[in-house]
Each structure stands twice: as structure tokens, then as C-alpha cells.
Design a protein around this motif. Structure first.
Motif, PDB file in Angstrom:
ATOM      1  N   PRO A  78       0.824  -1.220   0.000  1.00 29.87           N
ATOM      2  CA  PRO A  78       0.000   0.000   0.000  1.00 29.87           C
ATOM      3  C   PRO A  78       0.859   1.271   0.000  1.00 29.87           C
ATOM      4  CG  PRO A  78      -0.053  -1.064   2.165  1.00 29.87           C
ATOM      5  CD  PRO A  78       0.908  -1.849   1.331  1.00 29.87           C
ATOM      6  N   ILE A  79       0.968   1.867  -1.168  1.00 27.15           N
ATOM      7  CA  ILE A  79       1.807   3.067  -1.323  1.00 27.15           C
ATOM      8  C   ILE A  79       1.329   4.180  -0.403  1.00 27.15           C
ATOM      9  CG2 ILE A  79       2.525   4.853  -2.967  1.00 27.15           C
ATOM     10  CD1 ILE A  79       1.944   2.930  -5.206  1.00 27.15           C
ATOM     11  N   LYS A 108      -9.631  -9.543   3.229  1.00 30.52           N
ATOM     12  CA  LYS A 108     -10.886 -10.299   3.391  1.00 30.52           C
ATOM     13  C   LYS A 108     -11.399 -10.833   2.043  1.00 30.52           C
ATOM     14  CE  LYS A 108     -15.611  -9.473   5.084  1.00 30.52           C
ATOM     15  NZ  LYS A 108     -16.253  -9.099   3.821  1.00 30.52           N
ATOM     16  N   ASP A 109     -11.476  -9.959   1.038  1.00 35.05           N
ATOM     17  CA  ASP A 109     -12.095 -10.403  -0.221  1.00 35.05           C
ATOM     18  C   ASP A 109     -11.089 -10.667  -1.340  1.00 35.05           C
ATOM     19  OD1 ASP A 109     -14.681 -10.394   0.777  1.00 35.05           O
ATOM     20  OD2 ASP A 109     -14.875  -8.231   0.473  1.00 35.05           O
ATOM     21  N   GLY A 110      -9.853 -10.219  -1.133  1.00 35.17           N
ATOM     22  CA  GLY A 110      -8.791 -10.529  -2.095  1.00 35.17           C
ATOM     23  C   GLY A 110      -7.828 -11.482  -1.414  1.00 35.17           C
ATOM     24  N   HIS A 111      -6.538 -11.177  -1.514  1.00 39.79           N
ATOM     25  CA  HIS A 111      -5.585 -12.069  -0.839  1.00 39.79           C
ATOM     26  C   HIS A 111      -4.300 -11.320  -0.483  1.00 39.79           C
ATOM     27  CE1 HIS A 111      -4.050 -15.990   0.291  1.00 39.79           C
ATOM     28  NE2 HIS A 111      -2.873 -15.497  -0.065  1.00 39.79           N
ATOM     29  N   ILE A 112      -3.823 -11.526   0.736  1.00 33.51           N
ATOM     30  CA  ILE A 112      -2.545 -10.925   1.160  1.00 33.51           C
ATOM     31  C   ILE A 112      -1.736 -11.983   1.908  1.00 33.51           C
ATOM     32  CG2 ILE A 112      -1.439  -9.164   2.592  1.00 33.51           C
ATOM     33  CD1 ILE A 112      -3.784  -7.326   2.178  1.00 33.51           C
ATOM     34  N   ASP A 113      -0.561 -12.317   1.389  1.00 36.82           N
ATOM     35  CA  ASP A 113       0.325 -13.241   2.119  1.00 36.82           C
ATOM     36  C   ASP A 113       1.235 -12.485   3.075  1.00 36.82           C
ATOM     37  OD1 ASP A 113      -0.377 -15.831   1.034  1.00 36.82           O
ATOM     38  OD2 ASP A 113       0.446 -15.090  -0.856  1.00 36.82           O
ATOM     39  N   SER A 114       1.648 -11.300   2.654  1.00 31.98           N
ATOM     40  CA  SER A 114       2.441 -10.460   3.560  1.00 31.98           C
ATOM     41  C   SER A 114       2.157  -9.005   3.210  1.00 31.98           C
ATOM     42  CB  SER A 114       3.937 -10.774   3.446  1.00 31.98           C
ATOM     43  OG  SER A 114       4.376 -10.492   2.142  1.00 31.98           O
ATOM     44  N   LEU A 115       2.408  -8.153   4.184  1.00 32.83           N
ATOM     45  CA  LEU A 115       2.010  -6.744   4.019  1.00 32.83           C
ATOM     46  C   LEU A 115       3.225  -5.823   4.068  1.00 32.83           C
ATOM     47  CD1 LEU A 115      -0.173  -4.471   3.988  1.00 32.83           C
ATOM     48  CD2 LEU A 115      -0.202  -4.635   6.490  1.00 32.83           C
ATOM     49  N   GLY A 116       3.352  -4.972   3.047  1.00 31.67           N
ATOM     50  CA  GLY A 116       4.424  -3.971   3.035  1.00 31.67           C
ATOM     51  C   GLY A 116       4.069  -2.802   3.948  1.00 31.67           C
ATOM     52  N   LEU A 117       5.037  -2.408   4.774  1.00 32.36           N
ATOM     53  CA  LEU A 117       4.887  -1.195   5.594  1.00 32.36           C
ATOM     54  C   LEU A 117       5.568  -0.106   4.781  1.00 32.36           C
ATOM     55  CD1 LEU A 117       6.037  -2.803   8.960  1.00 32.36           C
ATOM     56  CD2 LEU A 117       3.667  -2.349   8.265  1.00 32.36           C
ATOM     57  N   VAL A 118       4.778   0.611   4.000  1.00 33.09           N
ATOM     58  CA  VAL A 118       5.380   1.420   2.938  1.00 33.09           C
ATOM     59  C   VAL A 118       5.458   2.896   3.325  1.00 33.09           C
ATOM     60  CG1 VAL A 118       5.374   1.925   0.477  1.00 33.09           C
ATOM     61  CG2 VAL A 118       4.404  -0.229   1.294  1.00 33.09           C
ATOM     62  N   ASP A 119       6.689   3.368   3.528  1.00 32.21           N
ATOM     63  CA  ASP A 119       6.917   4.783   3.859  1.00 32.21           C
ATOM     64  C   ASP A 119       7.439   5.463   2.589  1.00 32.21           C
ATOM     65  OD1 ASP A 119       7.085   7.089   5.381  1.00 32.21           O
ATOM     66  OD2 ASP A 119       9.093   6.624   6.132  1.00 32.21           O
ATOM     67  N   THR A 120       6.539   5.645   1.639  1.00 31.43           N
ATOM     68  CA  THR A 120       6.896   6.121   0.300  1.00 31.43           C
ATOM     69  C   THR A 120       7.748   7.383   0.323  1.00 31.43           C
ATOM     70  OG1 THR A 120       4.891   5.157  -0.582  1.00 31.43           O
ATOM     71  CG2 THR A 120       5.890   6.923  -1.894  1.00 31.43           C
ATOM     72  N   PHE A 121       7.397   8.336   1.180  1.00 29.91           N
ATOM     73  CA  PHE A 121       8.105   9.621   1.178  1.00 29.91           C
ATOM     74  C   PHE A 121       9.086   9.765   2.348  1.00 29.91           C
ATOM     75  CE2 PHE A 121       4.305  10.119  -1.377  1.00 29.91           C
ATOM     76  CZ  PHE A 121       4.850  10.619  -2.550  1.00 29.91           C
ATOM     77  N   GLY A 122       9.334   8.658   3.016  1.00 26.81           N
ATOM     78  CA  GLY A 122      10.355   8.654   4.075  1.00 26.81           C
ATOM     79  C   GLY A 122      10.029   9.554   5.246  1.00 26.81           C
ATOM     80  N   VAL A 123       8.721   9.673   5.562  1.00 24.48           N
ATOM     81  CA  VAL A 123       8.323  10.668   6.572  1.00 24.48           C
ATOM     82  C   VAL A 123       8.039  10.074   7.958  1.00 24.48           C
ATOM     83  CG1 VAL A 123       7.387  12.274   4.878  1.00 24.48           C
ATOM     84  CG2 VAL A 123       5.899  10.505   5.833  1.00 24.48           C
ATOM     85  N   LEU A 124       8.234   8.781   8.096  1.00 30.34           N
ATOM     86  CA  LEU A 124       7.953   8.149   9.387  1.00 30.34           C
ATOM     87  C   LEU A 124       9.080   8.465  10.373  1.00 30.34           C
ATOM     88  CD1 LEU A 124       5.804   6.172  10.571  1.00 30.34           C
ATOM     89  CD2 LEU A 124       7.377   4.315   9.984  1.00 30.34           C
ATOM     90  N   THR A 139       9.202  -4.239   5.744  1.00 29.61           N
ATOM     91  CA  THR A 139       9.483  -2.798   5.740  1.00 29.61           C
ATOM     92  C   THR A 139       9.867  -2.326   4.338  1.00 29.61           C
ATOM     93  OG1 THR A 139      11.816  -3.147   6.184  1.00 29.61           O
ATOM     94  CG2 THR A 139      10.386  -2.861   8.092  1.00 29.61           C
ATOM     95  N   HIS A 140       9.445  -1.115   4.015  1.00 29.71           N
ATOM     96  CA  HIS A 140       9.904  -0.478   2.758  1.00 29.71           C
ATOM     97  C   HIS A 140      10.025   1.010   3.080  1.00 29.71           C
ATOM     98  CE1 HIS A 140      10.305   0.003  -1.674  1.00 29.71           C
ATOM     99  NE2 HIS A 140       9.843   1.219  -1.380  1.00 29.71           N
ATOM    100  N   PHE A 141      11.217   1.412   3.535  1.00 25.11           N
ATOM    101  CA  PHE A 141      11.393   2.770   4.044  1.00 25.11           C
ATOM    102  C   PHE A 141      12.362   3.553   3.162  1.00 25.11           C
ATOM    103  CE2 PHE A 141      10.583   0.992   8.610  1.00 25.11           C
ATOM    104  CZ  PHE A 141       9.224   0.925   8.350  1.00 25.11           C
ATOM    105  N   HIS A 142      12.049   4.824   2.997  1.00 23.18           N
ATOM    106  CA  HIS A 142      12.900   5.693   2.165  1.00 23.18           C
ATOM    107  C   HIS A 142      13.773   6.600   3.042  1.00 23.18           C
ATOM    108  CE1 HIS A 142      11.923   4.860  -2.075  1.00 23.18           C
ATOM    109  NE2 HIS A 142      10.825   4.315  -1.552  1.00 23.18           N
ATOM    110  N   MET A 143      14.775   7.179   2.402  1.00 26.22           N
ATOM    111  CA  MET A 143      15.848   7.874   3.128  1.00 26.22           C
ATOM    112  C   MET A 143      15.724   9.396   3.079  1.00 26.22           C
ATOM    113  SD  MET A 143      17.830   5.644   4.513  1.00 26.22           S
ATOM    114  CE  MET A 143      19.470   6.322   4.765  1.00 26.22           C
TER     115      MET A 143
END
Ligand SMILES: CC(=O)SCCNC(=O)CCNC(=O)[C@H](O)C(C)(C)COP(=O)(O)OP(=O)(O)OC[C@H]1O[C@@H](n2cnc3c(N)ncnc32)[C@H](O)[C@@H]1OP(=O)(O)O
Ligand SMILES: CC(C)C(=O)C(=O)O
Length: 418
Positions: A159-160, A179-195, A217-221
Motif C-alpha cells: 500500500p503506497i 478479506k475479499d482478495g488475498h494478502i500473504d504479507s504486508l508492506g509497511l510502505v513509507d513512500t516519502f520517508g516521513v515516518l 518494511t519499505h522505508f525511504h531515506m
């Protein structure tokens, strides 16, 4: 509490191993995105053969998962993804995919094991950037993730802009897709590196409470926080860390693999199976193929990290190099595939740098000459705005010794004159 990690190649800080130190007793994998997000760094363009070489080197280094690219980008990318997926590498190969059936079909056709499936998840990006409704984002995700799953692909849902979304928007989108689609694993997406680092644990916990799947994790710098945030998320339970070689990636880049892996090993005592001595050759390969030169002081792989110019540190090094070399570095270069430490000559050098250079070059000088050589080295380094090479140094030694030879008899004459 973990035991203080120790090895003859590094000395741990005792502060790292207090009662609050994370156990990190779960499996952690690296998911490399150099070939996808790394290539999104402006100006980088990999050919299929570049991508194949990098994928081989990543697998050789022990990287667990490789995101080989988005096949829709070009026939060259499709070729790269297909080849990498079918070369029997000891890594799990993923394709990147938008939440559209066409992209998933391409991924299936390439023979990958999994897909990282992207969709915007913040209301502002969905409505302003894509001009969609939130419902459309949910519907596209459900349809495409289900299709991918039904066709045997692992689905890493991505989820961007999750970190800038209102938490309930992000969490309910993800929940609906699971619930209605499918997710095996979930990206923790910090697209703009603001976390911010203090928010990471809550972000991980909130995601896990709503969806009990492995977290990636998917974190930007953008604020230089990707490594700290990735380590914090790992400590909070994330099991897959998405990183790139040398932090290549969109804008300020992605979390670099090198710092992440070495910090896990030396600061947290967690060896995740990456051959750390392969990190420098890997970074040099990627620099060459991407055309992105890395700064000489880049953590882990920078080419000057183990070249010592400062006189005081040089004296330490000469004192400890045989008995306890790790005393003067965070870790020894052999841990990360770098060349052995050596003293160099610059404006900050001291007498020990000069003595070391004389020994190395098989030259001799008196104490008085060494002192004059050092003065000349400093002057020349300032003119060069950098370091002296061996030829410059030899020239200075010759000059100082010739002047001494000339001034010797003159002084005697001067003494004899009266
Ligand atoms: C947010 C990110 O994805 S960042 C990743 C950035 N990476 C890249 O952009 C990789 C390089 N990009 C490219 O080569 C090109 O942009 C391509 C091949 C991916 C797409 O190029 P284009 O032909 O310009 O396609 P375009 O961007 O117009 O999108 C095509 C369709 O995909 C839809 N789409 C875009 N993203 C998604 C998504 N995540 N899920 C579902 N559909 C999507 C668009 O709404 C559009 O739909 P429409 O045809 O109904 O309007
Ligand atoms: C832009 C997307 C695809 C991404 O890599 C991110 O959100 O970080």
C-alpha cells in the motif's frame, strides 16, 4: 536480553545490551529492491544483462528475495525478470505489479514465485494523484490480488503512501483486501520517508493487530531515517526488510542493505545469513552498472573508510594493529570485504604517518628530517586539497634530504669562518 555480540572483528557497545534490547528471535529476510526501486533513482537505467549480473551477485551474497522488476516497463525489463526467475538462483524471485490483471499475467508468464502488488492507500494520493475513489483502489486490489493468489503467486501487498494515510483509511483498505482478495504479507510502505523513529513501533503494532500476516518494511531515506526505522521495525517484529544496494532508489533512495545487515549483526547480535564480506564488491558492481558513484565516506562500503589520515588515529593504529586492530574501528574491513587499513598522507597527518610511509617505501630519514617532511606534506596537501600519493611523498623526502645535504657543509663553513 541478548548476549553482547562479540567477534574479533568488532567491539560491541555495552549500552546496546541493556534490559530493553530486543530479542530479535524471529527469522529476518532481506528483500532486495535494487532492480526495481533502485532503478527508479533518476538517471539510472539497467540493461537486462546488468540486472542479471546484479541478481547473481545478490544471490551469491545470500540475499533471500529479489524483486527483479516490473515487466510492463519494457521488453528489456520483461526479459530480465523472466531470465532471473528461471536461472535457479538460491533466492525467491518476485516481480513488481500494479493491481491490474495484465501485470499479474505478465508476472505469471515470467515464472516468478511472487508479486509485490502496489496500490495507493492514502486518500489524498488516491483522489488527487490517481483521480480515483477509495472504493476503486479497494476493488482493483481485491480483484488483482485474488487473481495472483489463484494463479499460485505469493502476494506481498504494497500500500503506497501508507504512512501518510489516515490510519483508519490505510488499515481498513488493507483489511478489505485481505478479506475479499488475498494478502500473504504486508508492506509497511513509507513512500516519502516521513515516518519518525518513535512512530515505527506503533505503526508495526497497528498493522499487525489488524492483519496477522508477515510484515515487510519499505522505508525511504528522505530524512536519512530508513536504517534506524528498519531496525526498529525489525525489533518490533517485521520479518522482511526491503532494501537496496548502496541505498539506490527514488529521490534520496531506499534503506541501504549494507548498514542494515551489518548493524543487525554487530549492534544487535543478529546474523541473518548475508555474507557481509560480499557487501563491498556488490556495492562496487552496482556503482559501475548504475553509474552512481558513492561518496568515499559512505557507511560500510566507502572507499576511504579504512584509510587513516589523522595523525592521532594513525598513532593508535600503529600501536594496536598487531595486538587489537578492532580497537580503532567500529568493525574491521575484512567483515565487509574492504581492503586492509592503511595510513595515508594529508594535512591532518602526524609523524607516524611519515614514519609509516618511509617504512613502506623502504626509505630512511633522521628525526629532524621526518619533522621537516611532515611540514612539507601538510603544505602540499593543502595545495592539493587532498592526499599525497607515493610519488609526491618521495619527491618531498628527496627535497628535504637534498636541502639538508646542501646546508650541512654550509653550516660547517659558517662555524669554521670566525
Ligand atoms: C507509484 C509507483 O508505481 S512508483 C513506480 C514508478 N515506477 C515506474 O513508473 C516504472 C516505470 N514506468 C513506466 O515505464 C510506465 O510508467 C508504465 C509502463 C509503468 C506505465 O506507463 P503508461 O503507459 O504511461 O501507463 P499509465 O501510467 O498511464 O497507467 C496505465 C493505467 O494503469 C493504471 N494504474 C496505475 N497504477 C496502478 C495501480 N497501482 N494499480 C492499478 N492500476 C494502476 C492507471 O490508472 C492507468 O489506468 P487507465 O488506463 O484506466 O487510465
Ligand atoms: C512508489 C512506490 C512504488 C514505492 O516504491 C514506494 O511507495 O516507496
Amino acid at each position: 536480553m541478548t548476549a553482547a555480540p562479540h567477534d574479533e572483528r568488532w567491539i560491541a557497545s555495552p549500552w546496546n545490551h541493556g534490559p530493553e534490547a530486543p530479542a530479535l528471535d524471529h527469522e529476518i529476510k532481506i528483500h532486495d529492491v535494487t532492480l526495481r526501486d533502485g532503478e527508479q533513482q533518476t538517471g539510472v537505467a539497467f540493461s537486462a544483462s546488468d540486472k542479471i549480473r546484479i541478481a547473481e551477485a545478490l544471490a551469491e551474497a545470500g540475499v533471500h528475495r529479489i524483486e527483479a522488476g516490473l515487466p510492463a516497463v519494457s521488453s528489456e525489463d520483461e526479459k530480465a525478470v523472466r531470465t532471473i526467475a528461471n536461472m535457479g538462483l538460491p533466492a525467491t524471485i518476485f516481480a513488481f505489479s500494479r493491481c491490474m490483471i495484465e501485470d499479474v499475467k505478465r508476472a505469471i508468464d515470467c515464472g516468478v514465485a511472487g508479486v509485490v502488488m502496489e496500490i495507493p492507500s492514502s486518500r489524498h494520493l488516491i483522489e488527487a494523484g490517481y483521480r480515483w475513489s477509495v472504493e476503486k483502489a479497494v476493488e482493483l486490489s481485491i480483484e488483482a490480488t485474488r487473481f495472483a493468489h489463484e494463479n499460485g503467486l505469493l502476494v506481498s501487498f504494497f500500500p503506497i503512501d501508507a504512512t501518510r494515510a489516515e490510519s483508519e483509511d490505510y488499515l481498513s483498505l488493507v483489511e478489505a483486501v485481505a478479506k475479499d482478495g488475498h494478502i500473504d504479507s504486508l508492506g509497511l510502505v513509507d513512500t516519502f520517508g516521513v515516518l519518525a523513529p518513535h512512530a515505527v513501533e506503533r505503526f508495526v503494532r497497528a498493522s499487525r493487530e489488524r492483519l496477522d500476516v508477515p510484515l515487510e518494511t519499505h522505508f525511504h531515506m528522505d530524512y536519512g531515517l530508513g536504517v534506524a526505522n528498519t531496525l526498529t521495525a525489525a525489533a518490533a517484529g517485521a520479518t522482511v526488510l526491503q532494501t537496496t544496494v548502496s541505498g539506490l532508489g527514488e529521490r534520496a533512495g531506499n534503506t541501504p542493505m549494507e548498514e542494515t545487515v551489518v548493524a543487525l549483526k554487530t549492534l544487535y547480535g543478529k546474523d541473518i545469513g548475508i555474507k557481509t564480506e560480499a557487501l563491498t564488491p556488490l556495492a562496487r558492481l552496482v556503482a559501475k552498472l548504475s553509474g552512481v558513484e558513492q561518496p568515499s565516506n559512505r557507511p560500510v562500503t566507502g572507499k576511504r573508510l579504512f584509510q587513516i589520515e589523522s595523525g592521532i588515529v594513525s598513532s593508535w593504529w600503529r600501536n594496536v594493529r598487531e595486538s587489537a586492530p578492532a580497537e580503532v574501528f567500529p568493525y574491521l574491513p575484512s567483515l565487509v570485504g574492504q581492503e586492509e587499513p592503511r595510513l595515508v598522507l594529508g594535512k591532518g597527518s602526524g609523524l607516524d604517518n611519515v614514519k609509516d610511509a618511509l617504512e613502506r617505501l623502504g626509505m630512511q630519514a633522521t628525526d629532524e628530517e621526518i619533522s621537516e617532511i611532515l611540514t612539507a606534506v601538510k603544505k602540499r596537501a593543502l595545495e592539493l586539497r587532498g592526499l599525497l600519493d607515493d610519488d609526491e611523498f618521495r619527491g618531498i623526502v628527496r627535497q628535504v634530504q637534498q636541502q639538508k645535504a646542501l646546508s650541512g657543509p654550509l653550516t660547517e663553513q659558517a662555524v669554521a669562518a670566525p
